[in-house]
Motif scaffolding. Structure first.
Motif, PDB file in Angstrom:
ATOM      1  N   ALA A  13       0.829  -1.204   0.000  1.00  0.00           N
ATOM      2  CA  ALA A  13       0.000   0.000   0.000  1.00  0.00           C
ATOM      3  C   ALA A  13       0.865   1.257   0.000  1.00  0.00           C
ATOM      4  N   GLU A  14       1.963   1.222   0.768  1.00  0.00           N
ATOM      5  CA  GLU A  14       2.863   2.378   0.799  1.00  0.00           C
ATOM      6  C   GLU A  14       3.442   2.633  -0.584  1.00  0.00           C
ATOM      7  N   SER A  15       3.868   1.591  -1.256  1.00  0.00           N
ATOM      8  CA  SER A  15       4.441   1.727  -2.589  1.00  0.00           C
ATOM      9  C   SER A  15       3.434   2.317  -3.572  1.00  0.00           C
ATOM     10  N   PHE A  21       0.764   9.492  -5.449  1.00  0.00           N
ATOM     11  CA  PHE A  21       0.744  10.842  -4.886  1.00  0.00           C
ATOM     12  C   PHE A  21       2.136  11.451  -4.731  1.00  0.00           C
ATOM     13  N   HIS A  22       3.095  11.008  -5.550  1.00  0.00           N
ATOM     14  CA  HIS A  22       4.478  11.466  -5.415  1.00  0.00           C
ATOM     15  C   HIS A  22       4.637  12.980  -5.511  1.00  0.00           C
ATOM     16  N   SER A  23       3.749  13.656  -6.190  1.00  0.00           N
ATOM     17  CA  SER A  23       3.887  15.107  -6.355  1.00  0.00           C
ATOM     18  C   SER A  23       3.199  15.900  -5.242  1.00  0.00           C
ATOM     19  N   ALA A  32       3.143   4.559   9.152  1.00  0.00           N
ATOM     20  CA  ALA A  32       2.319   5.764   8.991  1.00  0.00           C
ATOM     21  C   ALA A  32       2.824   6.612   7.831  1.00  0.00           C
ATOM     22  N   MET A  33       1.895   7.326   7.214  1.00  0.00           N
ATOM     23  CA  MET A  33       2.221   8.208   6.091  1.00  0.00           C
ATOM     24  C   MET A  33       1.353   9.457   6.178  1.00  0.00           C
ATOM     25  N   VAL A  34       1.949  10.577   5.841  1.00  0.00           N
ATOM     26  CA  VAL A  34       1.205  11.828   5.709  1.00  0.00           C
ATOM     27  C   VAL A  34       1.392  12.292   4.274  1.00  0.00           C
TER      28      VAL A  34
END
Length: 180
Positions: A13-15, A21-23, A32-34
């Motif tokens: 999922a992180e990948s 949403f890389h930009s 965790a991710m923001v």
């Protein structure tokens, strides 16, 4: 407010989120991710001490620290402060002079939150982690110890619940900020 918080991420999922949403600006820690703009701001909520008993607890602590910082807290970190050497928790508390609340992560027997709560008058949020070996390896032993703490006022969240710990710390900081 232009941000999305994602917890309990798998590597897959992180990948996929990184690709999609890389930009948008992505910050990660542990699971965790923001996603979204990163505001450089003063610690408008206050200061939280994030403490781990061992290095295996660090990924959970880093998740919590990421969320706290994104919500406007300043985080003071002290990792590997476990009770195997009683000088370690004492030295850790010396770093926490500016903190208004402590979030303490511990696996194995889960004694660190009780020890720190007995040495300070700061609120302590205890997080059992699913690390270690034997009975303590899945976090149940640490959870049991934390729930039965002899130090009154220790708040305990579920095993590995970095998000819940960050939320509890933010609520405490907001109450402190109101003069409660």
């Amino acid at each position: 407010k232009g941000k999305v918080f994602v917890a309990s991420l798998s590597a897959e999922a992180e990948s996929r989120l990184q690709e999609t949403f890389h930009s948008h600006g992505i910050r990660t820690a542990g699971r965790a991710m923001v996603i979204g703009r990163h505001d450089q701001h003063e610690a408008r909520l206050g200061v939280v001490g994030v403490v781990t008993a061992g290095t295996s607890d660090v990924p959970y602590a880093q998740e919590c620290a990421l969320l706290l910082e994104e919500l406007g807290a300043r985080v003071v970190r002290s990792f590997d402060a476990g009770v195997a050497g009683i000088h370690r928790p004492v030295m850790s508390l010396q770093k926490m002079q500016s903190a208004s609340v402590l979030v303490v992560f511990a696996g194995m027997e889960g004694a660190l939150p009780t020890v720190l709560a007995s040495l300070t008058d700061l609120p302590v949020v205890a997080v059992p982690t699913p690390v270690g070996y034997g009975l303590g390896g899945r976090g149940e032993a640490a959870l049991g110890t934390m729930l039965q703490s002899c130090s009154p006022g220790v708040t305990v969240v579920n095993i590995g619940n970095s998000v819940g710990a960050a939320a509890a710390a933010v609520r405490i900081l907001r109450a402190v900020g109101r003069g409660a």
